[in-house]
Design a protein around this motif. Structure first.
Motif, PDB file in Angstrom:
ATOM      1  N   LEU A   1      45.276  32.060  54.628  1.00 22.26           N
ATOM      2  CA  LEU A   1      45.520  33.310  53.921  1.00 22.26           C
ATOM      3  C   LEU A   1      44.375  33.653  52.964  1.00 22.26           C
ATOM      4  O   LEU A   1      44.001  34.815  52.820  1.00 22.26           O
ATOM      5  N   ASN A   2      43.806  32.634  52.317  1.00 22.83           N
ATOM      6  CA  ASN A   2      42.648  32.868  51.446  1.00 22.83           C
ATOM      7  C   ASN A   2      41.439  33.329  52.239  1.00 22.83           C
ATOM      8  O   ASN A   2      40.695  34.209  51.796  1.00 22.83           O
TER       9      ASN A   2
ATOM     10  N   TRP B   1      41.534  34.958  55.038  1.00 20.95           N
ATOM     11  CA  TRP B   1      41.804  36.327  55.450  1.00 20.95           C
ATOM     12  C   TRP B   1      41.517  37.303  54.309  1.00 20.95           C
ATOM     13  O   TRP B   1      40.918  38.354  54.514  1.00 20.95           O
ATOM     14  N   ARG B   2      41.905  36.944  53.065  1.00 20.08           N
ATOM     15  CA  ARG B   2      41.650  37.817  51.918  1.00 20.08           C
ATOM     16  C   ARG B   2      40.154  37.891  51.614  1.00 20.08           C
ATOM     17  O   ARG B   2      39.645  38.939  51.229  1.00 20.08           O
TER      18      ARG B   2
END
Length: 91
Positions: A21-22, A24-25
């Motif tokens: 998720l990091n 992706w951000r």
């Protein structure tokens, strides 16, 4: 399989999801400060992952790698933030 092994396995799974998720951000962040914050969080989660792997495999090399990554992450975040605020790294 002990309870500690189950807890480490669950923590590794959650940290792996957090890393994805990091990442992706960091790739899709709306602007540069969000990407810098995502990279800083990516470093922090990577350090936690290395520490968990060191606990699981009983190897001190993971802890030394986590320390090195912490130093690199701090320097990189400070340099990127300074570049964002002032436009240059060295005055």
């Amino acid at each position: 399989m002990t309870l500690l092994d189950l807890a480490i396995g669950a923590a590794l799974a959650m940290l792996s999801l957090a890393l994805l998720l990091n990442l992706w951000r960091a790739l899709r962040g709306p602007d540069l400060p969000d990407r810098i914050l995502a990279l800083d969080t990516l470093y922090t989660n990577s350090i936690a992952l290395l520490v968990l792997l060191g606990i699981q495999f009983h190897n001190m090399l993971y802890f030394a790698s986590a320390l090195l990554l912490a130093l690199l992450g701090f320097i990189t975040t400070a340099a990127l933030s300074r570049h964002l605020l002032r436009g240059k790294l060295i005055e």
